[in-house]
Motif scaffolding. Structure first.
Motif, PDB file in Angstrom:
ATOM      1  N   GLN A 208       0.815  -1.081   0.120  1.00 25.29           N
ATOM      2  CA  GLN A 208      -0.099  -0.018   0.130  1.00 25.29           C
ATOM      3  C   GLN A 208       0.928   1.188  -0.201  1.00 25.29           C
ATOM      4  N   ALA A 209       0.754   2.019  -1.112  1.00 22.41           N
ATOM      5  CA  ALA A 209       1.512   3.236  -1.327  1.00 22.41           C
ATOM      6  C   ALA A 209       0.695   4.499  -0.454  1.00 22.41           C
ATOM      7  N   PRO A 210       1.023   5.456  -0.186  1.00 21.69           N
ATOM      8  CA  PRO A 210       0.265   6.520   0.547  1.00 21.69           C
ATOM      9  C   PRO A 210      -0.749   7.062  -0.600  1.00 21.69           C
ATOM     10  N   GLY A 211      -1.811   7.384   0.050  1.00 19.87           N
ATOM     11  CA  GLY A 211      -3.118   7.545  -0.993  1.00 19.87           C
ATOM     12  C   GLY A 211      -3.382   6.636  -1.846  1.00 19.87           C
ATOM     13  N   LYS A 212      -2.970   5.555  -1.918  1.00 17.95           N
ATOM     14  CA  LYS A 212      -3.709   4.390  -2.768  1.00 17.95           C
ATOM     15  C   LYS A 212      -4.130   3.151  -2.180  1.00 17.95           C
ATOM     16  N   GLU A 213      -5.018   2.486  -2.724  1.00 14.76           N
ATOM     17  CA  GLU A 213      -5.406   1.515  -2.052  1.00 14.76           C
ATOM     18  C   GLU A 213      -4.416   0.209  -2.158  1.00 14.76           C
ATOM     19  N   ARG A 214      -4.737  -0.592  -1.008  1.00 23.17           N
ATOM     20  CA  ARG A 214      -3.928  -2.005  -1.036  1.00 23.17           C
ATOM     21  C   ARG A 214      -3.831  -2.758  -2.009  1.00 23.17           C
ATOM     22  N   GLU A 215      -2.866  -3.241  -2.485  1.00 26.73           N
ATOM     23  CA  GLU A 215      -2.844  -4.238  -3.915  1.00 26.73           C
ATOM     24  C   GLU A 215      -2.137  -5.432  -3.713  1.00 26.73           C
ATOM     25  N   GLY A 216      -2.670  -6.436  -4.303  1.00 23.90           N
ATOM     26  CA  GLY A 216      -1.915  -7.729  -4.319  1.00 23.90           C
ATOM     27  C   GLY A 216      -0.438  -7.772  -4.909  1.00 23.90           C
ATOM     28  N   VAL A 217       0.274  -8.429  -4.413  1.00 28.93           N
ATOM     29  CA  VAL A 217       1.923  -8.322  -5.165  1.00 28.93           C
ATOM     30  C   VAL A 217       1.857  -9.630  -5.706  1.00 28.93           C
ATOM     31  N   ALA A 218       2.025 -10.722  -4.786  1.00 31.66           N
ATOM     32  CA  ALA A 218       2.186 -11.967  -5.051  1.00 31.66           C
ATOM     33  C   ALA A 218       1.682 -12.896  -4.146  1.00 31.66           C
ATOM     34  N   ALA A 219       1.373 -14.243  -4.359  1.00 33.92           N
ATOM     35  CA  ALA A 219       0.806 -15.298  -3.447  1.00 33.92           C
ATOM     36  C   ALA A 219       1.329 -16.881  -3.902  1.00 33.92           C
ATOM     37  N   ILE A 220       1.182 -17.506  -2.924  1.00 30.23           N
ATOM     38  CA  ILE A 220       1.386 -18.915  -3.183  1.00 30.23           C
ATOM     39  C   ILE A 220       0.244 -19.699  -2.457  1.00 30.23           C
ATOM     40  N   ASP A 221      -0.442 -20.685  -3.369  1.00 31.38           N
ATOM     41  CA  ASP A 221      -1.365 -21.154  -2.576  1.00 31.38           C
ATOM     42  C   ASP A 221      -1.078 -22.689  -2.045  1.00 31.38           C
ATOM     43  N   SER A 222      -2.042 -23.295  -1.433  1.00 34.65           N
ATOM     44  CA  SER A 222      -1.735 -24.628  -0.575  1.00 34.65           C
ATOM     45  C   SER A 222      -1.114 -25.612  -1.586  1.00 34.65           C
ATOM     46  N   ASP A 223      -1.252 -25.384  -2.746  1.00 30.60           N
ATOM     47  CA  ASP A 223      -0.665 -26.412  -3.675  1.00 30.60           C
ATOM     48  C   ASP A 223       0.763 -25.946  -4.131  1.00 30.60           C
ATOM     49  N   GLY A 224       1.039 -24.868  -3.780  1.00 25.75           N
ATOM     50  CA  GLY A 224       2.451 -24.493  -4.154  1.00 25.75           C
ATOM     51  C   GLY A 224       2.476 -23.682  -5.282  1.00 25.75           C
ATOM     52  N   ARG A 225       1.516 -23.271  -5.818  1.00 24.00           N
ATOM     53  CA  ARG A 225       1.369 -22.556  -7.221  1.00 24.00           C
ATOM     54  C   ARG A 225       1.383 -21.019  -6.809  1.00 24.00           C
ATOM     55  N   THR A 226       2.306 -20.360  -7.424  1.00 24.84           N
ATOM     56  CA  THR A 226       2.530 -19.014  -7.274  1.00 24.84           C
ATOM     57  C   THR A 226       1.704 -18.040  -8.392  1.00 24.84           C
ATOM     58  N   SER A 227       1.444 -16.934  -7.878  1.00 27.29           N
ATOM     59  CA  SER A 227       0.776 -15.874  -8.756  1.00 27.29           C
ATOM     60  C   SER A 227       1.565 -14.717  -8.437  1.00 27.29           C
ATOM     61  N   TYR A 228       1.489 -13.719  -9.560  1.00 23.10           N
ATOM     62  CA  TYR A 228       2.158 -12.456  -9.383  1.00 23.10           C
ATOM     63  C   TYR A 228       1.378 -11.358 -10.129  1.00 23.10           C
ATOM     64  N   ALA A 229       1.128 -10.281  -9.411  1.00 20.06           N
ATOM     65  CA  ALA A 229       0.704  -9.062 -10.091  1.00 20.06           C
ATOM     66  C   ALA A 229       1.344  -8.803 -11.546  1.00 20.06           C
ATOM     67  N   ASP A 230       0.584  -8.477 -12.530  1.00 19.57           N
ATOM     68  CA  ASP A 230       1.600  -8.088 -13.886  1.00 19.57           C
ATOM     69  C   ASP A 230       2.618  -7.205 -13.764  1.00 19.57           C
ATOM     70  N   SER A 231       2.625  -6.335 -13.073  1.00 16.12           N
ATOM     71  CA  SER A 231       3.535  -5.123 -13.165  1.00 16.12           C
ATOM     72  C   SER A 231       4.731  -5.880 -12.274  1.00 16.12           C
ATOM     73  N   MET A 232       4.616  -7.092 -11.538  1.00 16.13           N
ATOM     74  CA  MET A 232       5.561  -7.817 -10.870  1.00 16.13           C
ATOM     75  C   MET A 232       6.272  -8.791 -11.606  1.00 16.13           C
ATOM     76  N   LYS A 233       5.503  -9.399 -12.459  1.00 13.90           N
ATOM     77  CA  LYS A 233       6.060 -10.494 -13.214  1.00 13.90           C
ATOM     78  C   LYS A 233       7.607 -10.370 -13.893  1.00 13.90           C
ATOM     79  N   GLY A 234       8.303 -11.157 -13.607  1.00 17.00           N
ATOM     80  CA  GLY A 234       9.761 -11.003 -14.118  1.00 17.00           C
ATOM     81  C   GLY A 234      10.579 -10.135 -13.480  1.00 17.00           C
TER      82      GLY A 234
END
Length: 126
Positions: free
Chosen positions: A39-65
Motif C-alpha cells: 500500500q502506497a500513500p493515498g492508494k488502495e492496498r494491492e496484491g503483489v504475489a501469493a502462493i497457494d496450498s498446492d505451491g502454485r505462485t501468482s504475481y501481479a502483472d507489473s511484478m512478473k519477471g
C-alpha cells in the motif's frame, strides 16, 4: 496464535534489489495460502504475489519477471525477492495468510486472508 512478522524492507535506488521475509509462527504455513500486498500513500492496498496450498505462485502483472516468491519450510518463512525496483514500488509491504483457503484462491483479494503482519517499508529513489 498465528503471527506474521515481516522484515527486509529499506531504501534503495531504482534498479536495486531487496528481499522481504515473512516469518510465521503459530502454524505450519506450508499447508496454507500466503500472499504479499502493498500500500502506497493515498492508494488502495494491492496484491503483489501469493502462493497457494498446492505451491502454485501468482504475481501481479507489473511484478512478473521482477519479483519472485520462495519459501523455507524449515524456517517457516516466506520470501519475496524484488529486483529491478522502481520508484513506483515504494510502499508498505504486508504479508498475509489464510489457514483455510479453498482452491481456486482469489489471491489478489485482501478479504481472502485472515492474518496480517505489521508491514515493512520499501522506498525506491530515482
Amino acid at each position: 496464535q498465528v503471527q506474521l512478522v515481516e522484515s527486509g524492507g529499506g531504501s534503495v535506488q531504482a534498479g536495486g534489489s531487496l528481499r522481504l521475509s515473512c516469518a510465521v509462527t503459530g502454524y505450519t504455513y506450508r499447508t496454507y495460502c500466503m500472499g504479499w500486498f502493498r500500500q502506497a500513500p493515498g492508494k488502495e492496498r494491492e496484491g503483489v504475489a501469493a502462493i497457494d496450498s498446492d505451491g502454485r505462485t501468482s504475481y501481479a502483472d507489473s511484478m512478473k519477471g521482477r519479483f519472485t516468491l520462495s519459501q523455507d519450510n524449515t524456517k517457516n518463512t516466506l520470501y519475496l525477492q524484488m529486483n529491478s525496483l522502481k520508484p513506483d514500488d515504494t510502499a508498505m509491504y504486508y504479508c498475509a495468510a489464510n489457514p483455510d483457503c479453498m482452491l481456486p484462491f482469489a489471491w489478489w483479494a485482501d478479504s481472502e486472508y485472515n492474518y496480517w503482519g505489521q508491514g515493512t517499508q520499501v522506498t525506491v529513489s530515482s
